[in-house]
Design a protein around this motif. Structure first.
Motif, PDB file in Angstrom:
ATOM      1  N   THR A 138       4.313  -3.235  -3.955  1.00 17.06           N
ATOM      2  CA  THR A 138       2.919  -2.813  -3.893  1.00 17.06           C
ATOM      3  C   THR A 138       2.402  -2.313  -5.225  1.00 17.06           C
ATOM      4  N   TYR A 191      -5.067  -7.292  -8.034  1.00 18.04           N
ATOM      5  CA  TYR A 191      -5.020  -7.499  -6.596  1.00 18.04           C
ATOM      6  C   TYR A 191      -5.880  -8.709  -6.218  1.00 18.04           C
ATOM      7  N   LYS A 199      -5.801  -9.760   4.199  1.00 18.83           N
ATOM      8  CA  LYS A 199      -4.477  -9.629   3.601  1.00 18.83           C
ATOM      9  C   LYS A 199      -4.623  -9.563   2.091  1.00 18.83           C
ATOM     10  N   GLN A 200      -4.111  -8.479   1.512  1.00 22.26           N
ATOM     11  CA  GLN A 200      -4.203  -8.282   0.068  1.00 22.26           C
ATOM     12  C   GLN A 200      -2.812  -8.362  -0.547  1.00 22.26           C
ATOM     13  N   TYR A 201      -2.725  -9.019  -1.697  1.00 21.22           N
ATOM     14  CA  TYR A 201      -1.467  -9.101  -2.438  1.00 21.22           C
ATOM     15  C   TYR A 201      -1.679  -8.587  -3.855  1.00 21.22           C
ATOM     16  N   ASN A 243      -7.253   3.492   2.308  1.00 20.01           N
ATOM     17  CA  ASN A 243      -6.467   3.065   1.146  1.00 20.01           C
ATOM     18  C   ASN A 243      -7.412   2.722  -0.010  1.00 20.01           C
ATOM     19  N   THR A 288      -3.218  -6.566   6.063  1.00 20.23           N
ATOM     20  CA  THR A 288      -3.569  -5.325   5.363  1.00 20.23           C
ATOM     21  C   THR A 288      -4.560  -4.531   6.185  1.00 20.23           C
ATOM     22  N   THR A 289      -5.538  -5.214   6.750  1.00 24.88           N
ATOM     23  CA  THR A 289      -6.470  -4.586   7.679  1.00 24.88           C
ATOM     24  C   THR A 289      -6.673  -5.511   8.864  1.00 24.88           C
ATOM     25  N   LEU A 309      -7.982  -0.986  -1.219  1.00 22.10           N
ATOM     26  CA  LEU A 309      -8.697  -1.968  -0.412  1.00 22.10           C
ATOM     27  C   LEU A 309     -10.091  -2.225  -0.950  1.00 22.10           C
ATOM     28  N   TRP A 350      -7.351 -10.939  -2.638  1.00 21.49           N
ATOM     29  CA  TRP A 350      -7.484 -11.031  -1.196  1.00 21.49           C
ATOM     30  C   TRP A 350      -7.126 -12.444  -0.752  1.00 21.49           C
TER      31      TRP A 350
END
Length: 423
Positions: free
Chosen positions: A22, A60, A13-15, A41, A101-102, A44, A62
């Protein structure tokens, strides 16, 4: 074969920090362009590790990265870690409150979650109406919910206020009702975050008992997050330790809790000290622990005499009264006792001192222990303190395979003198 009810595969999960959404329109267009070309993406490939205490170089972060595990039906899984480790984010993904996110989540059956105070409740609706609302969200019929209604109300202890809008409930009342709803509406998987800490001691005890009942008696699965290690150990069978958004350990709950509580302290039997362990009066050189006649590299056995050695240099030439005090903690972080050389005839002297404390055989129960160090002046002023300066593990080396392998209650195991008189 294993009956797997929940499986997490490569969950990340990425923020984006500092902004809602985003990012910029440029970022969104980049994502779209890569997507229509069937490519990954591009964002990522960037992002910092989730360490809240350090300033990063990327916008960003993780929150979670490459999380993999399986949960069997009827298992109680504890998810533990420091604040910011990613526990709540993981539970939100498992509860399908937010998307990863993935990676992917595969589950069988209904999932009921208790993540934050008031989550899933409409403040304008009464407690009774919210029970039916939550049951409907879980896919239950009105008849099924009605059959559980009295049990839910009784367990929550909110009967007098059940027809009052939830917005007028205290946080403790809200948690009580929310847990009762989540537990009694028979989900196959119950997800519980740290919100139980909001409730009082009596309710926490009831809630843990209920979770034990639904896992052991009813064969349902529980995922439990808490900073109360006593509750985690009493309830869970297996544990996952998260650190900076990654899995550090998946093991039985004893090992997981011990690993988590060890923190940054070194789980070894000796430690040498350098810069940072010296003040004007003294310098701490070394602390080690070993079985009598053995080196500190060898295991510490229950039935052996154990030595704790402290080497320090006293730099004060005045005839002041200095002594060393240790506090001993168990693996739950509870202090067991303190011990000191303050009452010994031999005093610390100028120069290098080796101070040895001897524990009798079978004094310690098997398990992990932590010691904190205090250097005290004139019997009243601790002029140097270092918490969790060393950890060590006591093992029982006498039990052979096939005999009772349980652990005796308590943390010390003294040998007393017994006298038998036959008449």
């Amino acid at each position: 074969m294993k009956d797997i009810i929940l499986k997490a595969e490569n969950i990340s999960k990425q923020y984006r920090l500092g902004e809602v959404g985003t990012g910029t329109l440029k970022h969104d267009l980049n994502r779209w362009w890569y997507k229509i070309r069937g490519k990954e993406n591009p964002y990522l490939k960037i992002g910092d590790v989730n360490d809240r205490s350090k300033k990063g170089d990327s916008d960003y972060v993780w929150a979670l990265q490459d999380i993999n595990f399986e949960v069997e039906r009827g298992e109680v899984l504890g998810i533990i870690g420091k604040n910011g480790a990613g526990k709540s984010t993981l539970l939100k993904i498992l509860s399908k409150v937010t998307a990863p996110t993935t990676g992917s989540i595969k589950s069988r059956g209904r999932i009921a979650s208790l993540l934050e105070v008031g989550t899933g409740f409409n403040g304008e609706m009464t407690g009774r109406e919210n029970i039916f609302l939550n049951g409907a969200i879980l896919g239950m019929t009105k008849k099924e919910i009605t059959s559980k209604l009295d049990e839910i109300i009784e367990f929550s202890g909110c009967e007098r206020y059940i027809d009052t809008p939830v917005k007028r409930y205290s946080s403790g009342m809200t948690v009580r009702l929310a847990f009762a709803v989540a537990a009694f509406l028979e989900p196959e998987i119950l997800v519980v975050d740290e919100v139980l800490a909001v409730g009082d001691a009596e309710f926490q005890k009831k809630a843990i008992g209920k979770m034990q009942d639904i896992s052991r008696g009813e064969g349902r699965t529980v995922l439990f997050v808490s900073h109360n290690m006593a509750a985690v150990k009493s309830l869970c069978t297996r544990g996952i330790v998260l650190e900076h958004g990654t899995v550090k350990l998946i093991s039985n709950i004893e090992n997981a809790v011990s690993y988590y509580l060890s923190g940054d302290s070194e789980v070894i039997n000796q430690k040498e000290f350098g810069v940072g362990y010296e003040i004007s009066e003294f310098k701490l050189e070394k602390i080690s622990i070993n079985c009598l006649g053995k080196s500190s590299d060898e295991p510490l056995l229950e039935d052996s005499v154990i030595e704790l050695k402290t080497v320090l240099t006293l730099k004060d030439t005045h005839l002041r009264d200095y002594h060393v005090t240790y506090h001993l903690y168990n693996e739950m972080g509870e202090v067991l006792f303190s011990f000191s050389n303050v009452y010994e005839k031999e005093k610390l002297k100028y120069g290098i001192n080796e101070l040895i404390c001897i524990f009798p055989s079978s004094f310690f129960q098997s398990g992990q222990y932590f010691i904190s160090f205090f250097f005290v002046k004139d019997r009243r002023e601790a002029i140097f303190i270092e918490n969790d300066i060393l950890s060590f593990t006591i093992i029982d080396g006498r039990r052979d395979l096939g005999v009772y392998m349980g652990r005796e209650p308590g943390y010390i195991k003294p040998k007393f003198n017994w006298i038998l008189k036959n008449t």
